[in-house]
Design a protein around this motif. Structure first.
Motif, PDB file in Angstrom:
ATOM      1  N   HIS A   2     -24.346 -14.447 -34.851  1.00  0.00           N
ATOM      2  CA  HIS A   2     -25.016 -12.946 -35.138  1.00  0.00           C
ATOM      3  C   HIS A   2     -24.830 -12.230 -33.892  1.00  0.00           C
ATOM      4  O   HIS A   2     -24.172 -10.917 -33.839  1.00  0.00           O
ATOM      5  CB  HIS A   2     -26.233 -12.967 -35.417  1.00  0.00           C
TER       6      HIS A   2
ATOM      7  N   ILE B  94     -22.755  -8.426 -33.211  1.00  0.00           N
ATOM      8  CA  ILE B  94     -23.331  -7.300 -32.594  1.00  0.00           C
ATOM      9  C   ILE B  94     -22.578  -7.016 -31.748  1.00  0.00           C
ATOM     10  O   ILE B  94     -22.212  -5.521 -31.463  1.00  0.00           O
ATOM     11  CB  ILE B  94     -24.696  -7.582 -32.278  1.00  0.00           C
TER      12      ILE B  94
ATOM     13  N   ASP C  39     -27.107 -16.779 -41.163  1.00  0.00           N
ATOM     14  CA  ASP C  39     -28.212 -16.988 -42.202  1.00  0.00           C
ATOM     15  C   ASP C  39     -28.054 -18.403 -42.611  1.00  0.00           C
ATOM     16  O   ASP C  39     -29.183 -18.927 -42.856  1.00  0.00           O
ATOM     17  CB  ASP C  39     -28.134 -16.041 -43.162  1.00  0.00           C
TER      18      ASP C  39
ATOM     19  N   PHE D 198     -29.272 -20.993 -39.952  1.00  0.00           N
ATOM     20  CA  PHE D 198     -30.599 -21.243 -39.727  1.00  0.00           C
ATOM     21  C   PHE D 198     -31.363 -21.732 -40.906  1.00  0.00           C
ATOM     22  O   PHE D 198     -32.255 -22.523 -40.572  1.00  0.00           O
ATOM     23  CB  PHE D 198     -30.976 -19.726 -39.716  1.00  0.00           C
TER      24      PHE D 198
ATOM     25  N   SER E 228     -38.547 -18.516 -33.034  1.00  0.00           N
ATOM     26  CA  SER E 228     -37.533 -17.767 -33.606  1.00  0.00           C
ATOM     27  C   SER E 228     -37.673 -16.366 -33.654  1.00  0.00           C
ATOM     28  O   SER E 228     -37.021 -15.407 -33.457  1.00  0.00           O
ATOM     29  CB  SER E 228     -37.049 -18.147 -35.082  1.00  0.00           C
ATOM     30  N   VAL E 229     -39.144 -16.092 -34.073  1.00  0.00           N
ATOM     31  CA  VAL E 229     -39.395 -14.720 -34.042  1.00  0.00           C
ATOM     32  C   VAL E 229     -39.370 -13.940 -32.512  1.00  0.00           C
ATOM     33  O   VAL E 229     -38.855 -12.876 -32.591  1.00  0.00           O
ATOM     34  CB  VAL E 229     -41.100 -14.539 -34.171  1.00  0.00           C
TER      35      VAL E 229
ATOM     36  N   VAL F 244     -35.911 -13.166 -31.591  1.00  0.00           N
ATOM     37  CA  VAL F 244     -35.344 -11.940 -32.024  1.00  0.00           C
ATOM     38  C   VAL F 244     -35.848 -10.832 -31.258  1.00  0.00           C
ATOM     39  O   VAL F 244     -35.102  -9.761 -30.801  1.00  0.00           O
ATOM     40  CB  VAL F 244     -35.704 -11.601 -33.517  1.00  0.00           C
ATOM     41  N   GLN F 245     -37.118 -10.759 -31.044  1.00  0.00           N
ATOM     42  CA  GLN F 245     -37.731  -9.763 -30.174  1.00  0.00           C
ATOM     43  C   GLN F 245     -36.979  -9.834 -28.748  1.00  0.00           C
ATOM     44  O   GLN F 245     -36.887  -8.547 -28.208  1.00  0.00           O
ATOM     45  CB  GLN F 245     -39.221 -10.245 -29.849  1.00  0.00           C
TER      46      GLN F 245
ATOM     47  N   GLU G 235     -33.831 -10.331 -28.170  1.00  0.00           N
ATOM     48  CA  GLU G 235     -32.586  -9.508 -28.553  1.00  0.00           C
ATOM     49  C   GLU G 235     -32.930  -8.109 -28.473  1.00  0.00           C
ATOM     50  O   GLU G 235     -31.945  -7.380 -28.156  1.00  0.00           O
ATOM     51  CB  GLU G 235     -31.934  -9.855 -29.754  1.00  0.00           C
ATOM     52  N   ILE G 236     -33.943  -7.944 -29.214  1.00  0.00           N
ATOM     53  CA  ILE G 236     -34.143  -6.324 -29.366  1.00  0.00           C
ATOM     54  C   ILE G 236     -34.613  -5.641 -28.081  1.00  0.00           C
ATOM     55  O   ILE G 236     -34.195  -4.585 -27.644  1.00  0.00           O
ATOM     56  CB  ILE G 236     -35.339  -5.940 -30.787  1.00  0.00           C
TER      57      ILE G 236
ATOM     58  N   HIS H 128     -31.027  -7.553 -36.621  1.00  0.00           N
ATOM     59  CA  HIS H 128     -32.299  -8.228 -35.943  1.00  0.00           C
ATOM     60  C   HIS H 128     -33.418  -8.345 -36.864  1.00  0.00           C
ATOM     61  O   HIS H 128     -34.385  -9.144 -36.887  1.00  0.00           O
ATOM     62  CB  HIS H 128     -32.425  -7.468 -34.793  1.00  0.00           C
TER      63      HIS H 128
ATOM     64  N   ASP I  57     -33.103 -10.815 -39.544  1.00  0.00           N
ATOM     65  CA  ASP I  57     -33.516 -12.132 -38.742  1.00  0.00           C
ATOM     66  C   ASP I  57     -35.150 -12.242 -38.341  1.00  0.00           C
ATOM     67  O   ASP I  57     -35.773 -13.337 -38.780  1.00  0.00           O
ATOM     68  CB  ASP I  57     -32.908 -12.457 -37.592  1.00  0.00           C
ATOM     69  N   TYR I  58     -35.562 -11.229 -38.038  1.00  0.00           N
ATOM     70  CA  TYR I  58     -36.835 -11.238 -37.698  1.00  0.00           C
ATOM     71  C   TYR I  58     -37.982 -11.435 -38.894  1.00  0.00           C
ATOM     72  O   TYR I  58     -38.828 -12.366 -38.872  1.00  0.00           O
ATOM     73  CB  TYR I  58     -37.224  -9.820 -37.140  1.00  0.00           C
TER      74      TYR I  58
ATOM     75  N   PHE J 105     -37.274 -13.016 -41.605  1.00  0.00           N
ATOM     76  CA  PHE J 105     -37.045 -14.240 -42.062  1.00  0.00           C
ATOM     77  C   PHE J 105     -37.955 -15.234 -41.414  1.00  0.00           C
ATOM     78  O   PHE J 105     -38.668 -15.965 -41.662  1.00  0.00           O
ATOM     79  CB  PHE J 105     -35.632 -15.010 -42.157  1.00  0.00           C
TER      80      PHE J 105
END
Lengths: 322, 322
Positions: free
Chosen positions: A83, A87, A113, A116, A139-140, A143-144, A146-147, B110, B113-114, B116
């Motif tokens: 992913h 990006i 996807d 995962f 995992s949550v 992602v945070q 990455e953001i 993101h 992914d978040y 999920f």
């Protein structure tokens, strides 16, 4: 530092991880299988499986107990990479074309996807509810992270604390979870689980700092991609944060780091300014501090070959060239 | 058919789902929170939570028992929608700008992914290992369905069997899992779990066939997007599969369906040819067959208001206008 000797302790186990990875990513669809196999065969250090296996071994568990988890951890890592390549529109990773470059955006998105979701099937084979629970929350937070990185692009006011928080989420968390879950799957006691988690967190922070340094100073051939990628994307890492305070040519550096669409010469110039004021040394010193903390956590673990290997890995992280 | 009366049975429960959804998608990052809230507030029928709740109610479980799962199911569904919008470059869904249109590719990826990963935290609160296990395997197959659809784009040789297999993975599986997991979370016996899974599968197939029909015949305003979207993307659905065999103007239809970058007039013409030879009626008859099977499965369930609502929903699917 003999790298091979170090990894020999887990080499046979990692070969089994490799075989199982290939088996797990297999799919009824030929294109999906190809893309997933391409990702596996692009290689990688398999750090996360190695840590999970070493952690489990510290606690006396056999490979069979840890293998599904070790493979799942690598699949989650691969899912984030594929992913990320979408990006960043990255044509190359580890010296090979990315799935994005070869098969395009749609398949890359699906492949991430897919990997995962497949990893969750493996995780579901364990009956300890802490395993899916830790992985879901990691995992949550990844992602945070990455953001956070996305939001902080070209932000030259980023603090040391922001940076550490970002790399903690981006990298250290999954390495910490690999160590922690290896211990949990092995049925370890709470104190050992905690020491392994802290070991992984400290080592993970040092690993990402070193990675960020290598992005500025590595041999591009060994790195498998051009250097200066972070600067190009506006990702301000530790050497740059230091140099933005310490460089005598601060204004020039601000100009170069804040500029979008930098030329390769501008990237080189920025790296030189960062080096000149000691930004690389500063970052490596910080990394060394985390490695010392990791070593201390390792010293609390049950003695044996696995513990010794975990300790040795802290030296490897410092000296690796790629 | 009074739609409101039908949903009244679960309306109060769905309001709690809505509140919990908003609470669950909340994130420390403001942009991520905004995007996720935008997705929730774009609405949707909340079919998956409704089915999970009705299945659990059939088996006598209170809402508290099923709420985390119901919310997780909707989050998984939303995660697939937001990734689909990236792939399809969709500017509009349900009459509102998509996350992709408003915040771009990176945040959309993101956000999917978040959502999920967040759903897995909710799933991890259940101690029945079948719940994560079913969801993991459904998620894997859903991705495979997406890839099947991608591979089959503009393939006019697609068979009825290929089509049914694709919509099973794309839609029916998650609806079947919603029913099945609702029963599992409620502690139902094996036979009841199986009847609910089959109910969901049959209803899910009928739902997707109806959806594919509506993409050709709905009022665009009610649909929330222009009609003919599938034909534009080369997705050959049931009415088209039938018409490719039965239409007296087969050659013209082959030309129109196989053409990339169709004009709106060409899409309208293709839809007219499909209608003229009875493609819409054929598809709706097939859907009706699945609805009958769903009704039969419902008849084996414990009697009560929940079962009656599940039965009524099979009539609603057939008559819905959007």
């Amino acid at each position: 530092m003999k790298e091979l000797a170090l990894w020999q302790e887990v080499q046979a186990d990692l070969q089994q991880v490799e075989a199982e990875l290939l088996r797990q990513v297999d799919a009824p669809d030929p294109v999906l299988s190809q893309a997933a196999r391409h990702l596996v065969q692009a290689g990688g250090k398999r750090l996360r499986p190695a840590f999970a296996i070493l952690a489990a071994r510290c606690c006396g568990a056999p490979l069979e107990r840890i293998l599904p988890l070790a493979v799942a951890l690598e699949m989650i890592h691969m899912a984030t990479l594929v992913h990320d390549d979408v990006i960043d529109a990255s044509p190359i990773r580890r010296g090979r074309p990315t799935v994005w470059a070869r098969w395009g955006q749609e398949l890359s998105l699906h492949t991430g996807d897919y990997l995962f979701a497949r990893s969750l099937i493996l995780v579901a084979t364990y009956d300890d509810p802490r395993i899916p629970s830790v992985l879901a929350s990691v995992s949550v937070k990844m992602v945070q992270g990455e953001i956070q990185q996305m939001a902080a692009a070209f932000d030259l006011d980023i603090t040391l604390r922001d940076y550490l928080d970002r790399i903690y989420r981006k990298t250290a968390l999954l390495i910490a979870a690999s160590c922690e879950l290896g211990a949990i799957a092995a049925g370890a006691d709470t104190a050992t689980i905690r020491h392994l988690r802290y070991y992984g967190r400290n080592l993970g922070l040092a690993f990402q700092i070193t990675d960020d340094v290598l992005d500025m100073v590595a041999d591009p051939e060994q790195l498998g991609k051009p250097i200066g990628g972070d600067l190009r994307q506006g990702v301000i890492t530790l050497p740059a944060i230091y140099a933005l305070q310490a460089s005598p040519k601060k204004q020039k550096l601000i100009y170069l780091l804040g500029k979008r669409d930098k030329t390769q010469a501008e990237i080189q110039e920025a790296i030189q300014l960062i080096k000149d004021c000691g930004g690389i040394k500063y970052a490596l010193d910080i990394a060394e501090g985390y490695l010392e903390r990791a070593r201390k956590q390792a010293s609390y673990l049950p003695p044996g070959v696995a513990r010794d290997t975990l300790t040795s890995l802290t030296y490897y992280i410092r000296t690796r060239g790629f």
